[in-house]
Design an enzyme around this catalytic site. Structure first.
Site, short mmCIF file in Angstrom:
data_model
loop_
_atom_site.label_atom_id
_atom_site.label_comp_id
_atom_site.label_asym_id
_atom_site.label_seq_id
_atom_site.Cartn_x
_atom_site.Cartn_y
_atom_site.Cartn_z
N THR A 1 9.36 8.69 -2.04
CA THR A 1 7.92 8.65 -2.53
C THR A 1 6.64 9.28 -2.00
N GLY A 2 5.81 9.23 -2.42
CA GLY A 2 4.32 9.67 -1.93
C GLY A 2 4.43 11.23 -1.81
N PHE B 1 0.17 -0.39 8.77
CA PHE B 1 -0.87 -1.09 8.02
C PHE B 1 -2.11 -1.37 9.05
N TYR C 1 -5.83 11.17 13.08
CA TYR C 1 -6.15 10.25 14.02
C TYR C 1 -5.14 10.17 15.12
N GLY D 1 -5.35 14.43 6.35
CA GLY D 1 -6.39 13.49 5.85
C GLY D 1 -5.92 12.68 4.62
N PRO D 2 -6.80 12.05 4.11
CA PRO D 2 -6.50 10.76 3.08
C PRO D 2 -6.01 11.54 1.82
N ILE D 3 -4.68 11.29 1.23
CA ILE D 3 -4.47 11.84 0.08
C ILE D 3 -3.73 10.27 -0.56
C1 LIG Z 1 -10.65 3.07 5.54
C2 LIG Z 1 -9.91 3.49 4.20
C3 LIG Z 1 -8.49 4.28 4.45
C4 LIG Z 1 -7.74 4.57 3.20
C5 LIG Z 1 -6.82 5.67 3.34
C6 LIG Z 1 -7.04 6.76 4.39
C7 LIG Z 1 -5.90 7.51 4.78
C8 LIG Z 1 -6.14 8.56 5.82
C9 LIG Z 1 -4.96 8.35 7.13
C10 LIG Z 1 -3.83 7.82 7.05
C11 LIG Z 1 -2.70 7.82 7.67
C12 LIG Z 1 -1.47 7.23 7.23
C13 LIG Z 1 -0.49 6.90 7.72
C14 LIG Z 1 0.65 6.19 7.09
O1 LIG Z 1 1.70 6.25 8.05
S1 LIG Z 1 0.65 5.79 5.59
C15 LIG Z 1 2.25 5.37 5.29
C16 LIG Z 1 2.28 3.91 4.75
N1 LIG Z 1 3.69 3.68 4.32
C17 LIG Z 1 4.40 2.62 4.69
O2 LIG Z 1 4.02 2.00 5.56
C18 LIG Z 1 5.53 2.45 4.19
C19 LIG Z 1 6.77 1.62 4.71
N2 LIG Z 1 6.22 0.48 5.14
C20 LIG Z 1 6.76 -0.90 5.09
O3 LIG Z 1 8.25 -0.88 4.97
C21 LIG Z 1 6.16 -2.23 5.78
O4 LIG Z 1 4.83 -2.15 5.70
C22 LIG Z 1 6.24 -2.36 7.33
C23 LIG Z 1 5.76 -3.62 7.64
C24 LIG Z 1 5.71 -1.05 8.13
C25 LIG Z 1 7.94 -2.21 7.64
O5 LIG Z 1 8.70 -3.32 6.79
P1 LIG Z 1 9.79 -4.24 7.55
O6 LIG Z 1 10.56 -3.51 8.32
O7 LIG Z 1 10.32 -4.92 6.32
O8 LIG Z 1 8.84 -4.83 8.37
P2 LIG Z 1 8.28 -6.69 8.38
O9 LIG Z 1 9.56 -7.56 8.66
O10 LIG Z 1 7.62 -6.86 7.11
O11 LIG Z 1 7.36 -6.70 9.41
C26 LIG Z 1 7.61 -6.41 10.94
C27 LIG Z 1 6.60 -6.99 11.63
O12 LIG Z 1 5.29 -6.65 11.52
C28 LIG Z 1 4.54 -7.74 11.04
N3 LIG Z 1 3.44 -7.18 9.89
C29 LIG Z 1 3.85 -6.78 8.84
N4 LIG Z 1 2.63 -6.54 7.75
C30 LIG Z 1 1.60 -6.80 8.76
C31 LIG Z 1 0.27 -6.85 8.49
N5 LIG Z 1 -0.18 -6.34 7.43
N6 LIG Z 1 -0.43 -7.34 9.39
C32 LIG Z 1 -0.13 -7.84 10.62
N7 LIG Z 1 1.31 -7.82 11.00
C33 LIG Z 1 2.19 -7.33 9.89
C34 LIG Z 1 5.28 -8.77 10.60
O13 LIG Z 1 4.72 -9.93 10.48
C35 LIG Z 1 6.55 -8.53 11.59
O14 LIG Z 1 6.06 -9.36 12.84
P3 LIG Z 1 6.68 -10.71 13.17
O15 LIG Z 1 6.07 -11.64 12.26
O16 LIG Z 1 6.18 -10.82 14.56
O17 LIG Z 1 8.04 -10.70 13.18
N1 NDP Z 2 -1.30 9.33 2.27
C1 NDP Z 2 -1.89 9.61 3.27
O1 NDP Z 2 -3.30 9.49 3.00
C2 NDP Z 2 -1.45 9.91 4.56
C3 NDP Z 2 -0.26 10.08 4.94
N2 NDP Z 2 0.01 10.40 6.18
C4 NDP Z 2 1.57 10.34 6.54
O2 NDP Z 2 2.47 11.03 5.45
C5 NDP Z 2 3.56 10.69 5.37
C6 NDP Z 2 4.06 10.07 3.97
O3 NDP Z 2 3.31 8.85 3.83
P1 NDP Z 2 2.69 8.60 2.27
O4 NDP Z 2 3.67 9.51 1.19
O5 NDP Z 2 1.51 8.42 2.14
O6 NDP Z 2 3.41 6.93 2.17
P2 NDP Z 2 4.86 6.26 1.63
O7 NDP Z 2 4.64 4.74 1.86
O8 NDP Z 2 5.08 6.80 0.33
O9 NDP Z 2 5.87 7.23 2.48
C7 NDP Z 2 6.58 6.65 3.54
C8 NDP Z 2 7.94 6.67 3.46
O10 NDP Z 2 8.94 6.39 4.48
C9 NDP Z 2 9.95 5.70 4.14
N3 NDP Z 2 10.30 4.83 5.24
C10 NDP Z 2 9.69 3.91 5.80
N4 NDP Z 2 10.20 3.05 6.84
C11 NDP Z 2 11.44 3.87 6.87
C12 NDP Z 2 12.39 3.56 7.78
N5 NDP Z 2 12.70 2.69 8.62
N6 NDP Z 2 13.47 4.51 7.66
C13 NDP Z 2 13.30 5.37 6.64
N7 NDP Z 2 12.58 5.80 5.72
C14 NDP Z 2 11.39 5.01 6.22
C15 NDP Z 2 9.65 5.14 3.00
O11 NDP Z 2 10.69 4.80 1.99
P3 NDP Z 2 11.54 3.60 2.21
O12 NDP Z 2 10.73 2.25 2.05
O13 NDP Z 2 12.70 3.95 1.12
O14 NDP Z 2 12.23 3.49 3.40
C16 NDP Z 2 8.80 5.98 2.24
O15 NDP Z 2 9.28 6.58 1.48
C17 NDP Z 2 3.85 9.72 6.37
O16 NDP Z 2 4.24 10.17 7.83
C18 NDP Z 2 2.07 9.31 6.78
O17 NDP Z 2 2.02 8.99 7.90
C19 NDP Z 2 -0.58 10.84 7.00
C20 NDP Z 2 -2.05 10.91 6.89
C21 NDP Z 2 -2.61 10.34 5.48
#
Ligand SMILES: CCCCCCCCC/C=C/C=C/C(=O)SCCNC(=O)CCNC(=O)[C@H](O)C(C)(C)COP(=O)(O)OP(=O)(O)OC[C@H]1O[C@@H](n2cnc3c(N)ncnc32)[C@H](O)[C@@H]1OP(=O)(O)O
Ligand code: NDP
Length: 333
Positions: free
Chosen positions: A67-68, A147, A197, A239-241
């Site tokens: 993804t992404g 998140f 960050y 940065g943001p994408i």
């Molecule tokens: C200001 C505007 C900004 C706009 C964008 C700007 C971008 C610039 C900089 C960006 C940086 C980006 C960095 C990134 O990393 S982006 C990548 C994002 N992608 C993903 O997160 C994909 C994968 N994510 C997931 O699978 C889930 O979201 C997950 C929660 C991370 C993991 O899933 P899973 O293992 O299934 O976990 P859960 O069992 O659902 O949850 C685990 C515990 O976390 C608690 N929890 C889940 N969500 C939240 C929430 N929203 N708030 C608070 N707590 C949360 C959940 O409750 C579990 O805890 P427990 O209840 O105590 O067991």
């Molecule tokens: N988009 C943006 O603005 C920015 C993104 N980034 C960074 O860029 C990277 C890509 O993010 P982006 O493409 O935006 O977001 P996505 O959510 O699309 O990508 C995150 C990927 O991580 C995989 N992933 C999550 N948890 C696990 C796990 N436990 N094991 C294996 N794979 C996992 C997900 O696949 P699956 O659910 O199948 O596991 C998913 O494909 C990340 O490192 C993010 O921190 C940084 C700054 C800005």
């Protein structure tokens, strides 16, 4: 005459831009760009930057490649000749992406299920990779979880979940592959995707900020230690994408997007294809002297947020006349 030339050049630029956008949307999906007016100065160039065949006979592992941004990096590396392996939790998503990219580029993309939080799963995933393609030449640690959440609302498991995916996951993948590559006397390029960050820290994404800072320390340390085994380690801080994964978890209502774009000096979000070109360059042999580098790729957002006087951008020329007169009138201290 000059106006005619400018007009023709402008039309040509528009045609080049629109064909680049068409190619981008075929390979990477829609750019989803929204932008401020200065973005016109900085149109994204989205076709592959490196010469075709730059990754011929090379294997690349991209975690989170389904993804992404990971998907965009996979598309670009595959277009440049690499055999790619994409790994994450959701096999159906990986398989769909792998088929789509393979059918567009003609190069095989393999899908391997792996939860990077589990060291045993990582080891089995690397077994599978060895059987499919042999050990990779390029490793991109891109998988992440995140998140926005006030820190006082975080449970221990919420903290553990994010830091496990981001820091421990990157460490497990890097150490497992690193050890096997060393044993086989094979060099490789390791790239970690962090974020701006990681350097400043940020409220409301504290587990992610802490874990990404740890990833940067890991990669800078290994750049120093494992050069002797032929390994390079670099970091891109995007940065943001726009991606669904990031924006749905960081700005679920879309309320912050305009303010975010307004503070980016280039007036727009980045695009997945732009970061894919950078990742391809860093992972290629053209960058064989690059190791330990931390590359900020954010349209200028970080410095824009950091400078205390940057808000003065909104002062008009007339207001500047008044300010200057006031300042010049001041005598002594
Ligand atoms: C200001 C505007 C900004 C706009 C964008 C700007 C971008 C610039 C900089 C960006 C940086 C980006 C960095 C990134 O990393 S982006 C990548 C994002 N992608 C993903 O997160 C994909 C994968 N994510 C997931 O699978 C889930 O979201 C997950 C929660 C991370 C993991 O899933 P899973 O293992 O299934 O976990 P859960 O069992 O659902 O949850 C685990 C515990 O976390 C608690 N929890 C889940 N969500 C939240 C929430 N929203 N708030 C608070 N707590 C949360 C959940 O409750 C579990 O805890 P427990 O209840 O105590 O067991
Ligand atoms: N988009 C943006 O603005 C920015 C993104 N980034 C960074 O860029 C990277 C890509 O993010 P982006 O493409 O935006 O977001 P996505 O959510 O699309 O990508 C995150 C990927 O991580 C995989 N992933 C999550 N948890 C696990 C796990 N436990 N094991 C294996 N794979 C996992 C997900 O696949 P699956 O659910 O199948 O596991 C998913 O494909 C990340 O490192 C993010 O921190 C940084 C700054 C800005």
């Amino acid at each position: 005459m000059a106006a005619r030339v400018v007009g023709r050049t402008g039309r040509l630029a528009a045609v080049v831009r629109s064909s680049a956008v068409r190619l981008q949307s075929r390979l990477h999906g829609s750019t989803g760009l929204r932008s401020g007016s200065q973005a016109n100065f900085f149109p994204p160039l989205e076709d592959a930057m490196l010469p075709s065949g730059s990754f011929n006979n090379r294997m690349a592992l991209i975690t989170g490649g389904g993804t992404g941004l990971g998907r965009a990096m996979t598309a670009t590396l595959s277009q440049l000749g690499a055999q790619c392996i994409i790994a994450s939790r959701k096999l159906d998503v990986l398989q769909r992406t792998a088929e789509e990219i393979s059918s567009q580029t003609g190069n095989k993309v393999h899908a391997v299920q792996c939860d990077v939080r589990d060291p045993q799963a990582v080891s089995q995933c690397v077994d599978q990779i060895e059987a499919l393609t042999g050990l990779p030449d390029v490793i991109i640690n891109n998988a992440a979880g995140n998140f926005v959440c006030p820190s006082e609302r975080l449970s221990p498991n919420a903290w553990k979940t994010i830091t496990d995916i981001v820091l421990n996951g990157t460490a497990f993948v890097t150490l497992e592959l690193g050890k096997r590559l060393i044993q086989n006397q094979k060099g490789a390029s390791f790239l970690a995707i962090t974020t701006i960050y990681a350097e400043s820290g940020s409220g409301f994404v504290v587990p992610s900020a802490s874990a990404k800072a740890g990833v940067e320390a890991l990669y800078k340390s290994l750049a120093a230690e494992w050069g002797r085994y032929g390994h390079r380690f670099n970091i891109i801080q995007p940065g943001p994408i726009r991606t669904k994964g990031a924006f749905s978890r960081l700005d679920p209502t879309g309320a912050f997007e305009k303010a975010m774009i307004d503070r980016i000096p280039t007036g727009r979000l980045g695009t997945p294809a732009e970061i894919a070109n950078l990742a391809a360059y860093v992972s290629s042999n053209y960058a064989s002297w690059m190791s330990g580098a931390v590359i900020r790729f954010d349209g200028g957002e970080y410095v824009s947020l950091a400078g205390e006087f940057n808000e003065l951008r909104s002062v008009t020329p007339d207001q500047w006349k008044l300010l200057e007169a006031m300042i010049r009138k001041t005598k002594g201290s």
